[in-house]
Design an enzyme around this catalytic site. Structure first.
Site, PDB file in Angstrom:
ATOM      1  N   GLU A  22       0.823  -1.203   0.000  1.00  0.00           N
ATOM      2  CA  GLU A  22       0.000   0.000   0.000  1.00  0.00           C
ATOM      3  C   GLU A  22       0.857   1.253   0.000  1.00  0.00           C
ATOM      4  O   GLU A  22       2.007   1.261   0.440  1.00  0.00           O
ATOM      5  CB  GLU A  22      -0.948  -0.003   1.196  1.00  0.00           C
ATOM      6  CG  GLU A  22      -0.236  -0.130   2.502  1.00  0.00           C
ATOM      7  CD  GLU A  22      -1.161  -0.629   3.606  1.00  0.00           C
ATOM      8  OE1 GLU A  22      -2.032  -1.474   3.325  1.00  0.00           O
ATOM      9  OE2 GLU A  22      -0.994  -0.176   4.734  1.00  0.00           O
ATOM     10  N   CYS A  73       3.552   8.369   0.933  1.00  0.00           N
ATOM     11  CA  CYS A  73       4.224   7.409   1.810  1.00  0.00           C
ATOM     12  C   CYS A  73       4.438   6.113   1.027  1.00  0.00           C
ATOM     13  O   CYS A  73       3.488   5.554   0.478  1.00  0.00           O
ATOM     14  CB  CYS A  73       3.330   7.172   3.019  1.00  0.00           C
ATOM     15  SG  CYS A  73       3.983   5.969   4.166  1.00  0.00           S
ATOM     16  N   CYS A 121       7.340  -7.193   6.783  1.00  0.00           N
ATOM     17  CA  CYS A 121       8.592  -6.668   7.347  1.00  0.00           C
ATOM     18  C   CYS A 121       9.177  -7.701   8.292  1.00  0.00           C
ATOM     19  O   CYS A 121       8.451  -8.374   9.021  1.00  0.00           O
ATOM     20  CB  CYS A 121       8.341  -5.356   8.089  1.00  0.00           C
ATOM     21  SG  CYS A 121       9.859  -4.615   8.745  1.00  0.00           S
ATOM     22  N   CYS A 164       8.372  -5.476  14.979  1.00  0.00           N
ATOM     23  CA  CYS A 164       7.918  -4.535  16.016  1.00  0.00           C
ATOM     24  C   CYS A 164       6.492  -4.924  16.438  1.00  0.00           C
ATOM     25  O   CYS A 164       5.633  -5.171  15.589  1.00  0.00           O
ATOM     26  CB  CYS A 164       7.947  -3.105  15.498  1.00  0.00           C
ATOM     27  SG  CYS A 164       9.578  -2.622  14.900  1.00  0.00           S
ATOM     28  N   CYS A 201       3.144  -3.033  15.187  1.00  0.00           N
ATOM     29  CA  CYS A 201       3.066  -2.737  13.752  1.00  0.00           C
ATOM     30  C   CYS A 201       2.475  -3.908  12.974  1.00  0.00           C
ATOM     31  O   CYS A 201       2.915  -5.054  13.131  1.00  0.00           O
ATOM     32  CB  CYS A 201       4.471  -2.414  13.235  1.00  0.00           C
ATOM     33  SG  CYS A 201       4.548  -2.217  11.444  1.00  0.00           S
ATOM     34  N   CYS A 256       0.368   1.565   8.851  1.00  0.00           N
ATOM     35  CA  CYS A 256       1.046   0.883   7.751  1.00  0.00           C
ATOM     36  C   CYS A 256       0.761  -0.613   7.779  1.00  0.00           C
ATOM     37  O   CYS A 256       0.896  -1.254   8.788  1.00  0.00           O
ATOM     38  CB  CYS A 256       2.543   1.114   7.861  1.00  0.00           C
ATOM     39  SG  CYS A 256       2.933   2.852   7.874  1.00  0.00           S
TER      40      CYS A 256
END
Ligand code: SAH
Ligand code: SF4
Length: 377
Positions: A75, A125, A132, A136, A139, A356
């Site tokens: 995205e 962005c 990822c 974290c 997230c 995100c």
């Protein structure tokens, strides 16, 4: 072009069409010979991504869900910022907003829409990975884990596709690498994408209009600083000033603890008139206490930074959430009191799942579609 037995300058021409004029249809590349146009139409120039969904928020931001060639989805978010707006945003770093000097270097279409007078400035962005690896806990991309790196072409195509959606009064102004993924984990593709986006024959964006956000990969921060001579802005996701507590939020801290990270910030060759951005996502009960604020202020006292406080956007598969508004205000006041430049970034686009990775992951089980976490690779 040379491998296709065309003169090399044809490559320049195609580059200029694609990245300068944002023309992806080879039939419209009028300075190419008809035979080459036909060749490109029939066998080349397959776009690396297409827009699968557009989600418009009541506040004017747009979230684009892009589908890549292998059906992976990422995205990108477009955030319009009007000059009069006080609607501060997590993704916008506009403290040098009025300075256009660097843009004069661009030969071709320095900014989409720039000639049309007072434009709405748009920040975009960008994502750099599908998921990822950094893990974290607050997230959505981190909970998903890394599926794969994006290629430079895929990273750039987010901008190509977004430019096609800009209105006549909108100008792409800033790019922030704050979407899905850790840009410095996908170092080579990120650097290549920035070189394309800043190329004078392409979009020609000034490097300082680009900010790369990282969770703190120390060797890559050093390398990146040298790569662009500090001209590209840097944002650091700090989120805690205590090592043990930061490691609990961000596993990357076990590898590169705070002291080493601050060393990399001190070495980063940013222009003295600019500041490194410290991102601090406020998570209730994890990093929002009065003591957390005091420790953060002490840690940052000797650095030229500005702090962006971001109340955590709630995500699926996590019970963590933002502190109350008064707690956020107290935290900010404490940093202010200690002499730090500090902003609370209101989340925009909440109604289209602005955190995100959230949109892509809606309805997904964590790690179901994505391979499991790999620390680094
Ligand atoms: N991987 C890079 C860039 C992408 S994340 C990095 O971590 O810096 C961009 C920013 O969004 C980071 O500061 C990240 O910590 C923050 N973020 C991630 N999830 C969030 C959430 N649920 N609420 C608020 N901020 C979040
Ligand atoms: Fe990755 Fe950044 Fe999310 Fe951490 S905050 S998991 S580094 S995208």
């Amino acid at each position: 072009m040379q491998s296709r037995r065309h003169p090399a300058y044809r490559g320049d021409q195609v580059f200029e069409w694609l990245h300068g004029h944002n023309v992806t249809d080879a039939d419209k590349m009028t300075n190419l010979p008809a035979a080459l146009r036909a060749e490109l139409v029939s066998e080349g120039l397959t776009p690396p991504a297409h827009v699968a969904e557009v989600h418009r928020s009541a506040d004017g931001s747009q979230k684009l869900l892009l589908e890549l060639g292998d059906a992976c989805r990422v995205e990108t978010v477009l955030l319009p910022v009007t000059r009069t707006s006080d609607d501060a945003n997590v993704l916008v770093d506009d403290d040098d907003d009025d300075d256009d000097r660097d843009d004069a270097n661009a030969e071709v279409a320095p900014l989409a829409g720039a000639r049309r007078g007072p434009a709405t400035r748009v920040s975009q962005c960008l994502s750099t990975q599908v998921g990822c690896a950094m893990g974290c806990v607050f997230c959505a991309s981190g909970i998903a884990g890394l599926k794969r790196h994006m290629t430079a072409a895929e990273i750039v195509s987010q901008v190509t596709l977004a430019r096609q959606l800009l209105g006549p009064d909108e100008a792409l102004r800033n790019l922030v690498f704050m979407g899905m993924g850790e840009p410095l984990h996908n170092y080579d593709a990120t650097v290549r994408a920035i070189r394309i986006l800043t190329h004078p024959k392409g979009l020609g964006l000034a490097p300082r209009r680009i900010t790369v956000s990282t969770s703190g990969l120390v060797p890559e921060i050093d390398k990146f600083g040298a790569e662009f001579g500090g001209k590209v802005g840097l944002a650091i996701s700090l989120h805690q000033a205590d090592d043990a507590k930061r490691s609990a939020l961000m596993p990357v801290n076990q590898r590169y603890p705070i002291r080493e990270l601050l060393g990399a910030l001190r070495r980063y060759p940013l222009d003295r008139r600019r500041r490194i951005t410290i991102e601090y996502t406020l998570v209730a009960g994890q990093n929002d206490s009065a003591e957390d604020a005091r420790r953060l202020a002490r840690l940052l006292a000797s650095l030229t930074v500005k702090v962006n406080l971001i109340p955590m956007n709630p995500i699926e598969h996590s019970s963590l959430g933002p502190p109350t508004a008064p707690r956020v205000a107290e935290f900010q006041a404490s940093l202010h009191g200690a002499g730090l430049l500090c902003f609370v970034r209101r989340r925009r686009g909440d109604d289209v799942a602005a955190a995100c990775g959230q949109l892509v992951l809606d309805g997904e089980r964590p790690n179901a579609r994505f391979v499991s976490r790999q620390p680094r690779g």
